[in-house]
Design a protein around this motif. Structure first.
Motif, short mmCIF file in Angstrom:
data_model
loop_
_atom_site.label_atom_id
_atom_site.label_comp_id
_atom_site.label_asym_id
_atom_site.label_seq_id
_atom_site.Cartn_x
_atom_site.Cartn_y
_atom_site.Cartn_z
N ALA A 183 23.83 10.68 10.25
CA ALA A 183 24.79 9.64 9.89
C ALA A 183 24.74 8.53 10.93
N PRO A 184 25.02 7.29 10.49
CA PRO A 184 24.84 6.15 11.41
C PRO A 184 26.00 5.93 12.38
N ASN A 185 27.04 6.75 12.34
CA ASN A 185 28.23 6.47 13.17
C ASN A 185 27.95 6.42 14.66
N LYS B 182 0.86 -1.20 0.00
CA LYS B 182 0.00 0.00 0.00
C LYS B 182 0.89 1.24 0.00
N LYS B 183 1.18 1.73 -1.18
CA LYS B 183 2.04 2.91 -1.28
C LYS B 183 1.18 4.18 -1.19
N VAL B 184 1.47 4.98 -0.19
CA VAL B 184 0.68 6.20 0.01
C VAL B 184 1.04 7.20 -1.09
N GLN C 37 22.16 6.24 16.19
CA GLN C 37 21.04 6.86 16.90
C GLN C 37 19.74 6.94 16.10
N GLY C 38 19.81 6.86 14.75
CA GLY C 38 18.62 7.15 13.93
C GLY C 38 17.38 6.36 14.32
N ALA C 39 17.50 5.03 14.36
CA ALA C 39 16.34 4.20 14.66
C ALA C 39 15.95 4.33 16.13
N ALA D 30 5.58 7.81 8.90
CA ALA D 30 6.87 7.25 9.34
C ALA D 30 7.47 6.58 8.11
N ASP D 31 7.53 7.34 7.01
CA ASP D 31 7.87 6.72 5.72
C ASP D 31 9.27 7.08 5.24
N GLY D 32 10.15 7.33 6.19
CA GLY D 32 11.56 7.40 5.86
C GLY D 32 12.03 8.68 5.21
#
Ligand SMILES: Cc1cc2nc3c(=O)[nH]c(=O)nc-3n(C[C@H](O)[C@H](O)[C@H](O)COP(=O)(O)OP(=O)(O)OC[C@H]3O[C@@H](n4cnc5c(N)ncnc54)[C@H](O)[C@@H]3O)c2cc1C
Length: 461
Positions: A293-295, A108-110, A298-300, A138-140
Motif C-alpha cells: 500500500a502507498p501510505n 513492445k509488449k512482452v 515505499q513501493g517505488a 520490471a513489468d509491474g
C-alpha cells in the motif's frame, strides 16, 4: 541507468507507446530512493518539479488534529529532502537523462520468454524476438514475466511454484488518486493524512496550488486474483461521492479537492511479497515481486533499490571474471538466489509497516483506531525514527561515489539494532493498554501521555 553506469549492455522493452503518459499519479521519493537518483545524477533535475515536504498534519473524524515535523526531521537527518513528484515527470527525467534513448523501445509488449542455447529469448506482441544473457522483469503488479517465471519453473519441475503462492496477492483496499488545481486552504510542502473509518486521505499540496491526493478505500471483503475487482471512472465517482463531505484539513473538505480535479484514476491496492523471483536466466523485481500500500511511500523507492542491488551484484560478478565469457546458468542461479533472499529480508519490515499503516489510517479495528487516535499523536519523533531505520539501511550503488552531503542520519540509524521488528508488537500491545485507558476516560492523564511518549522513544532507539 544502473546498468548503463555499470557498463552492462541492455535494451528496455516497454509496452506503452509513450514515456510520459498522464494518469494523475505521483510518487514520494524518500531519502534512500533519492540517494540512488542522486548517485545517478538525476535528483537535482527532479527538484525543479517539486516542493520539498517539511510538515505532516493528521486530522481525525472527531475534529482532533495533530502536526509533526517528520519530513523536516528526515531531511535534516539524511541531507536530502523528501519530494513528491508526478510520475510522468519522474519518467521524463529518467528518460531524458539516458545517454542512448534508442535503447528504450516503446510499443513492445512482452508476451513470452524461452531459453535457447544458453541464452534467453523474449517475444513481443509485434512478433519481434530479442535475445540476451538474462531478462529482468520490471513489468509491474500484473507482470507477464512473473507468469513466465512460473511457467518456466514448472517446466523444469512440475509443481515448483505452488498454487498457494500464485494466489498469494490480496486486495483489501482500492485507491482513487488524482491531481487538483487551485485548491485554497492547504499549504505547499505540508502533507496531510486525514484518517477516517474505512477510508483515509493523503494530500500533498505542491507548487502553484496543485494538490496531489489519494483516497484509500476499504473494500467489502478481501479479494485475491483472479477474482480481483475491476474499476471504471464511474466507480471512482460513486466512491468519491460517498466521502465528498469528509474533512481533509483546515476547513478543506474532500469536495473542494474533488471538484477541482484535473485528472484522476482508480486502482486496486494489492499486497504481497512473492517468494519465487527467478527461473533460469529470468529474474523479476519491483512491483512484480513486492506490492504494498502507498501510505508509507515505499513501493517505488524499494523498486529503485532492487535495480541498484542487482546492478551491484552483476558488476561484482563481472569484475570477478578472468575472461569475458558469458555468465553460466549456475553462476546466475547463485547470483539470483542471493539477490532475492537479500531483498526479501530487507523488504519484510517495510512491507509489514505499510500493511499496518494503511489499516491504521482507515481505522481497520478498535486496536488500530485507538493507536491512531490516542498513541500516534503523542509519539514525537517516533514515526520519523522508524522511517529513519529503514532509510539508513537502504541500498546504494556501490560502484559509484556516494553524494558528498554530510548528514548524520545514515550512520546514526544504521542497522545495528534488532529492536524494531521484534518489539513492534510488544510496544503496540502496551500502547493499546494505555490507549484503552485514555479512551475509556477520554480525559487523557498527562502521566499516560508521558509513558506513551517514553514507550515511543524506546521503540525508536
Ligand atoms: C496510488 C499509488 C500511489 C503510490 N505512491 C507511491 C509513493 O509515493 N512512493 C513510492 O515509492 N511508491 C508509490 N507507489 C508505488 C509505485 O508506484 C510502484 O511501487 C512502482 O511504480 C513500481 O515500479 P515497477 O517498475 O516495478 O512497476 P511499474 O511502475 O508498474 O512499471 C511497470 C512498467 O512495465 C510496463 N509493462 C507492463 N507489462 C508489460 C509487458 N508485458 N511488456 C512490456 N512492458 C510492460 C508498464 O507499462 C510499466 O511501464 C504508489 C502506488 C500507487 C498505486
Amino acid at each position: 541507468h544502473c546498468l548503463d553506469k555499470a557498463g552492462i549492455d541492455y535494451v528496455v522493452l516497454e509496452k506503452r507507446k509513450e514515456i510520459t503518459h498522464q494518469e494523475g499519479a505521483s510518487i514520494l521519493i524518500l531519502p534512500h530512493g533519492g540517494r540512488i537518483l542522486d548517485q545517478l545524477g538525476m535528483f537535482h533535475s527532479l527538484s525543479q518539479y517539486t516542493e520539498p515536504l517539511h510538515a505532516a498534519h493528521i486530522s481525525y473524524p472527531d475534529g482532533f488534529t495533530h502536526t509533526n515535523r517528520s519530513p523536516q526531521v528526515l531531511t535534516d537527518r539524511f541531507g536530502i529532502p523528501l519530494i513528491l513528484v508526478e510520475r510522468r515527470n519522474l519518467l521524463k527525467v529518467l528518460y531524458n537523462s539516458l545517454p542512448d534513448q534508442s535503447l528504450v523501445q516503446l510499443g513492445k509488449k512482452v508476451v513470452s520468454l524461452n531459453h535457447h542455447n544458453g541464452q534467453v529469448t523474449v517475444t513481443v506482441d509485434d512478433g519481434n524476438v530479442y535475445e540476451g544473457d538474462l531478462v529482468v522483469g520490471a513489468d509491474g503488479v500484473h507482470s507477464r514475466v512473473r507468469d513466465e517465471v512460473w511457467r518456466l519453473s514448472d517446466a523444469i519441475r512440475s509443481g515448483t511454484v505452488k498454487d498457494k503462492e500464485k494466489k498469494s496477492m490480496s486486495i483489501e483496499y482500492a485507491c482513487i488518486f488524482g491531481i487538483s488545481n487551485g485548491v485554497s486552504g492547504l499549504v505547499a510542502g505540508e502533507q496531510v493524512a486525514s484518517l477516517n473509518k474505512g477510508r483515509s486521505f493523503l494530500t500533498f499540496p505542491g507548487r502553484d496550488g496543485r494538490v496531489f491526493w489519494f483516497l484509500m478505500h476499504k473494500l467489502d471483503k478481501n479479494y485475491t486474483y483472479p477474482g480481483a475487482p475491476r474499476w471504471s471512472p464511474e466507480d471512482a465517482e460513486r466512491i468519491a461521492a460517498r466521502y465528498i463531505d469528509d474533512h481533509i484539513w483546515n476547513g478543506v473538505q474532500f469536495k473542494d479537492i474533488w471538484d477541482k480535479r484535473e485528472v484522476c484514476g482508480i486502482t486496486n491496492l494489492e499486497e504481497n511479497i512473492f517468494q519465487t523471483w527467478h527461473s533460469g536466466r529470468v529474474l523479476c523485481l519491483g512491483d512484480s515481486m513486492h506490492k504494498m500500500a502507498p501510505n508509507t511511500g515505499q513501493g517505488a523507492n524499494c523498486a529503485m533499490e532492487d535495480a541498484a542491488l542487482l546492478a551491484n551484484y552483476l558488476r561484482h560478478y563481472l569484475d570477478g571474471q578472468k575472461t569475458a565469457a558469458k555468465p553460466s546458468q549456475e553462476d546466475l542461479n547463485t547470483l539470483f538466489e542471493k539477490f532475492s533472499r537479500d531483498r526479501i529480508n530487507r523488504l519484510q519490515s517495510i512491507y509489514k509497516m505499510s500493511r499496518i499503516v494503511v489499516r491504521l489510517h482507515a481505522g481497520r479495528n478498535l486496536f488500530l483506531r485507538l493507536m491512531g487516535r490516542y498513541y500516534l499523536p503523542n509519539t514525537g519523533d517516533v514515526p520519523a525514527n522508524q522511517a529513519s531505520k529503514s532509510i539508513a539501511s537502504g541500498i546504494y550503488l556501490d560502484y559509484l561515489p556516494l553524494p558528498t552531503y554530510s548528514a548524520p542520519g545514515w550512520q546514526d540509524f544504521a542497522p545495528n539494532s534488532k529492536l524494531f521488528s521484534g518489539s513492534l508488537l510488544l510496544i503496540m500491545s502496551v500502547a493499546l493498554l494505555f490507549g484503552v485507558i485514555c479512551w475509556a476516560g477520554r480525559d487523557i492523564h498527562p502521566l499516560s501521555m508521558k509513558i506513551l511518549a517514553l514507550l515511543g522513544n524506546y521503540v525508536s532507539q
